[in-house]
Design a protein around this motif. Structure first.
Motif, PDB file in Angstrom:
ATOM      1  N   VAL A 142       0.874  -1.174   0.000  1.00 22.24           N
ATOM      2  CA  VAL A 142       0.000   0.000   0.000  1.00 22.24           C
ATOM      3  C   VAL A 142       0.911   1.224   0.000  1.00 22.24           C
ATOM      4  CG1 VAL A 142      -1.758   1.283   1.255  1.00 22.24           C
ATOM      5  CG2 VAL A 142      -1.855  -1.232   1.184  1.00 22.24           C
ATOM      6  N   ALA A 143       1.053   1.843  -1.157  1.00 21.98           N
ATOM      7  CA  ALA A 143       1.999   2.945  -1.336  1.00 21.98           C
ATOM      8  C   ALA A 143       1.316   4.264  -0.997  1.00 21.98           C
ATOM      9  CB  ALA A 143       2.522   2.953  -2.770  1.00 21.98           C
ATOM     10  N   GLU A 144       1.503   4.710   0.238  1.00 15.62           N
ATOM     11  CA  GLU A 144       0.836   5.935   0.675  1.00 15.62           C
ATOM     12  C   GLU A 144       1.290   7.142  -0.138  1.00 15.62           C
ATOM     13  OE1 GLU A 144       1.206   6.480   4.858  1.00 15.62           O
ATOM     14  OE2 GLU A 144       0.252   4.553   5.348  1.00 15.62           O
ATOM     15  N   GLU A 145       2.574   7.189  -0.486  1.00 14.74           N
ATOM     16  CA  GLU A 145       3.067   8.321  -1.264  1.00 14.74           C
ATOM     17  C   GLU A 145       2.431   8.346  -2.652  1.00 14.74           C
ATOM     18  OE1 GLU A 145       4.794  11.781  -2.175  1.00 14.74           O
ATOM     19  OE2 GLU A 145       4.771  10.817  -0.197  1.00 14.74           O
ATOM     20  N   LEU A 146       2.274   7.173  -3.263  1.00 12.49           N
ATOM     21  CA  LEU A 146       1.622   7.111  -4.565  1.00 12.49           C
ATOM     22  C   LEU A 146       0.179   7.591  -4.463  1.00 12.49           C
ATOM     23  CD1 LEU A 146       1.388   6.244  -7.546  1.00 12.49           C
ATOM     24  CD2 LEU A 146       0.790   3.944  -6.721  1.00 12.49           C
ATOM     25  N   MET A 147      -0.534   7.140  -3.448  1.00 14.53           N
ATOM     26  CA  MET A 147      -1.930   7.545  -3.297  1.00 14.53           C
ATOM     27  C   MET A 147      -2.031   9.054  -3.096  1.00 14.53           C
ATOM     28  SD  MET A 147      -3.388   4.726  -3.877  1.00 14.53           S
ATOM     29  CE  MET A 147      -5.050   5.390  -3.753  1.00 14.53           C
ATOM     30  N   LYS A 148      -1.079   9.638  -2.376  1.00 16.54           N
ATOM     31  CA  LYS A 148      -1.082  11.095  -2.202  1.00 16.54           C
ATOM     32  C   LYS A 148      -0.856  11.800  -3.533  1.00 16.54           C
ATOM     33  CE  LYS A 148       0.583  11.121   2.593  1.00 16.54           C
ATOM     34  NZ  LYS A 148       1.723  11.460   3.492  1.00 16.54           N
ATOM     35  N   ARG A 149       0.039  11.252  -4.352  1.00 16.73           N
ATOM     36  CA  ARG A 149       0.307  11.871  -5.653  1.00 16.73           C
ATOM     37  C   ARG A 149      -0.897  11.727  -6.583  1.00 16.73           C
ATOM     38  NH1 ARG A 149       6.099   9.838  -7.742  1.00 16.73           N
ATOM     39  NH2 ARG A 149       5.798  11.568  -9.213  1.00 16.73           N
ATOM     40  N   LEU A 150      -1.566  10.587  -6.522  1.00 14.18           N
ATOM     41  CA  LEU A 150      -2.775  10.411  -7.324  1.00 14.18           C
ATOM     42  C   LEU A 150      -3.860  11.389  -6.885  1.00 14.18           C
ATOM     43  CD1 LEU A 150      -3.018   6.492  -7.405  1.00 14.18           C
ATOM     44  CD2 LEU A 150      -2.309   7.986  -9.286  1.00 14.18           C
ATOM     45  N   ALA A 151      -4.029  11.519  -5.568  1.00 15.40           N
ATOM     46  CA  ALA A 151      -5.049  12.430  -5.049  1.00 15.40           C
ATOM     47  C   ALA A 151      -4.732  13.875  -5.428  1.00 15.40           C
ATOM     48  CB  ALA A 151      -5.163  12.291  -3.532  1.00 15.40           C
ATOM     49  N   ALA A 152      -3.457  14.223  -5.382  1.00 18.92           N
ATOM     50  CA  ALA A 152      -3.062  15.581  -5.750  1.00 18.92           C
ATOM     51  C   ALA A 152      -3.325  15.845  -7.226  1.00 18.92           C
ATOM     52  CB  ALA A 152      -1.587  15.801  -5.418  1.00 18.92           C
ATOM     53  N   ALA A 153      -3.008  14.868  -8.070  1.00 19.99           N
ATOM     54  CA  ALA A 153      -3.263  15.030  -9.502  1.00 19.99           C
ATOM     55  C   ALA A 153      -4.755  15.142  -9.779  1.00 19.99           C
ATOM     56  CB  ALA A 153      -2.661  13.853 -10.272  1.00 19.99           C
ATOM     57  N   TYR A 154      -5.539  14.272  -9.140  1.00 14.81           N
ATOM     58  CA  TYR A 154      -6.983  14.313  -9.323  1.00 14.81           C
ATOM     59  C   TYR A 154      -7.554  15.651  -8.831  1.00 14.81           C
ATOM     60  CZ  TYR A 154     -11.863  12.738  -9.166  1.00 14.81           C
ATOM     61  OH  TYR A 154     -13.216  12.608  -9.363  1.00 14.81           O
ATOM     62  N   GLY A 155      -6.936  16.168  -7.775  1.00 17.83           N
ATOM     63  CA  GLY A 155      -7.401  17.427  -7.201  1.00 17.83           C
ATOM     64  C   GLY A 155      -7.206  18.624  -8.116  1.00 17.83           C
ATOM     65  N   THR A 156      -6.344  18.496  -9.111  1.00 18.08           N
ATOM     66  CA  THR A 156      -6.129  19.598 -10.046  1.00 18.08           C
ATOM     67  C   THR A 156      -7.178  19.633 -11.154  1.00 18.08           C
ATOM     68  OG1 THR A 156      -4.623  18.301 -11.435  1.00 18.08           O
ATOM     69  CG2 THR A 156      -3.650  19.563  -9.622  1.00 18.08           C
ATOM     70  N   ALA A 157      -7.982  18.572 -11.287  1.00 19.70           N
ATOM     71  CA  ALA A 157      -9.053  18.559 -12.292  1.00 19.70           C
ATOM     72  C   ALA A 157     -10.090  19.601 -11.930  1.00 19.70           C
ATOM     73  CB  ALA A 157      -9.692  17.172 -12.386  1.00 19.70           C
ATOM     74  N   SER A 158     -10.520  20.386 -12.886  1.00 17.99           N
ATOM     75  CA  SER A 158     -11.437  21.495 -12.610  1.00 17.99           C
ATOM     76  C   SER A 158     -12.834  20.991 -12.253  1.00 17.99           C
ATOM     77  CB  SER A 158     -11.504  22.433 -13.817  1.00 17.99           C
ATOM     78  OG  SER A 158     -12.019  21.747 -14.945  1.00 17.99           O
ATOM     79  N   TRP A 159     -13.505  21.768 -11.426  1.00 17.31           N
ATOM     80  CA  TRP A 159     -14.901  21.526 -11.091  1.00 17.31           C
ATOM     81  C   TRP A 159     -15.761  22.372 -12.016  1.00 17.31           C
ATOM     82  CZ3 TRP A 159     -16.869  18.173  -7.417  1.00 17.31           C
ATOM     83  CH2 TRP A 159     -15.952  17.623  -6.511  1.00 17.31           C
ATOM     84  N   ASP A 160     -16.783  21.776 -12.598  1.00 14.42           N
ATOM     85  CA  ASP A 160     -17.680  22.477 -13.522  1.00 14.42           C
ATOM     86  C   ASP A 160     -19.042  22.669 -12.869  1.00 14.42           C
ATOM     87  OD1 ASP A 160     -15.720  22.256 -15.664  1.00 14.42           O
ATOM     88  OD2 ASP A 160     -16.269  20.136 -15.730  1.00 14.42           O
ATOM     89  N   THR A 161     -19.573  23.858 -12.941  1.00 16.93           N
ATOM     90  CA  THR A 161     -20.898  24.132 -12.403  1.00 16.93           C
ATOM     91  C   THR A 161     -21.951  23.478 -13.283  1.00 16.93           C
ATOM     92  OG1 THR A 161     -20.164  26.246 -11.510  1.00 16.93           O
ATOM     93  CG2 THR A 161     -22.530  25.926 -11.764  1.00 16.93           C
ATOM     94  N   VAL A 162     -22.867  22.754 -12.642  1.00 14.06           N
ATOM     95  CA  VAL A 162     -23.921  22.087 -13.405  1.00 14.06           C
ATOM     96  C   VAL A 162     -24.817  23.141 -14.062  1.00 14.06           C
ATOM     97  CG1 VAL A 162     -25.948  20.596 -13.229  1.00 14.06           C
ATOM     98  CG2 VAL A 162     -23.896  20.056 -11.899  1.00 14.06           C
TER      99      VAL A 162
END
Length: 266
Positions: free
Chosen positions: A246-266
């Motif tokens: 269970v690579a905690e550092e990898l999961m943090k990097r994935l979460a950080a990358a996902y967090g950069t995806a923009s949120w679009d208003t419905v």
């Protein structure tokens, strides 16, 4: 003037009106169709354009009809308003009951959901979904094998082809880490929106992402693995007898990358 009370959850609308018994009966007895699932937070959705493109493409393939994103967006907004929900789990279904000339759009609203971050165990099973590139309801095999996996002490199933190729989880995409790259199985599978957003954002986060064949016999070559779906992501602890770190550092990097995806208003 008083504000109308919000409809109780779960809530459903068909083409912008509250679901009637006839609507629900038609949906229950005629399941040929497609859908997309999204998490709404504060009236916004990550990758909304990808969801709308998925709906249009599937509708054209199944019904030979376009499904314009603008009106669909309005239907989502309307259902959220009627339910009084700024945070929610939303599904948008495209249906075409027998005799109908146009696509019926069903929008369902439930409470918000998030995937548990706890590591999961997956049991490989021999199953390939029909038309796996389409997200559609009523797939018996996914539920059947998912239940078998849980009875055997796993959290869910991992779908594989007769030649041992890994495709996807029963309700997830799966990615592997070989020490330098995120590896997505190159096989017939649904391109999940979370997976698509990660593929889009990982390079900017300095994480290499590739697609290549992955087999059950070759799982030992990977250090770690993780699953994704509309509710988030989680590390994989094991597939059958293959144990992953269970690579905690990898999961943090994935979460950080996902967090950069923009949120679009419905």
């Amino acid at each position: 003037m008083t504000t109308p009370a919000a409809a109780p959850l779960p809530y459903a609308e068909f083409d912008g009106h509250p679901a009637t018994e006839d609507d629900l009966r038609a949906a229950a007895f005629f399941t040929y169709g497609h859908f997309t699932a999204m998490q709404v937070r504060g009236g916004r959705v990550r990758g909304l354009d990808l969801h709308l493109e998925r709906l249009d493409a599937a509708n054209r393939e199944l019904f030979e009809l376009p499904l314009d994103g603008g009106p669909v967006r309005e239907l989502i907004r309307h259902a959220l308003g009627a339910a009084g929900a700024a945070d929610a789990s939303v599904r948008v279904h495209g249906l075409r009951p027998p005799g109908a000339d146009a696509t019926t759009v069903m929008v369902t609203v439930r409470g918000p959901a998030r995937m548990s971050p706890e590591p999961v165990g997956l049991m490989s099973v021999p199953y390939a979904r029909t038309a796996p590139h389409l997200k559609r309801p009523g797939d018996f095999g996914q539920t059947y094998y998912g239940n078998l996996a849980r009875r055997a002490g796993f959290d869910d199933a991992l779908l594989t082809l007769p030649d041992g190729a890994v495709t996807e989880g029963a309700i997830t995409n799966i990615g592997f880490w070989d020490g330098t790259s995120v590896v997505w199985p190159q096989a017939p599978a649904l391109l999940g929106i979370t997976m698509a957003l990660l593929e889009q954002e990982l390079p900017g986060a300095g994480v290499h992402s590739v697609r290549r064949p992955v087999t059950k016999d070759g799982l030992g070559a990977y250090r770690s693995a993780f699953v994704t779906n509309s509710q988030g992501m989680a590390p994989v602890a094991r597939v059958d007898d293959t144990v992953f770190t269970v690579a905690e550092e990898l999961m943090k990097r994935l979460a950080a990358a996902y967090g950069t995806a923009s949120w679009d208003t419905v």
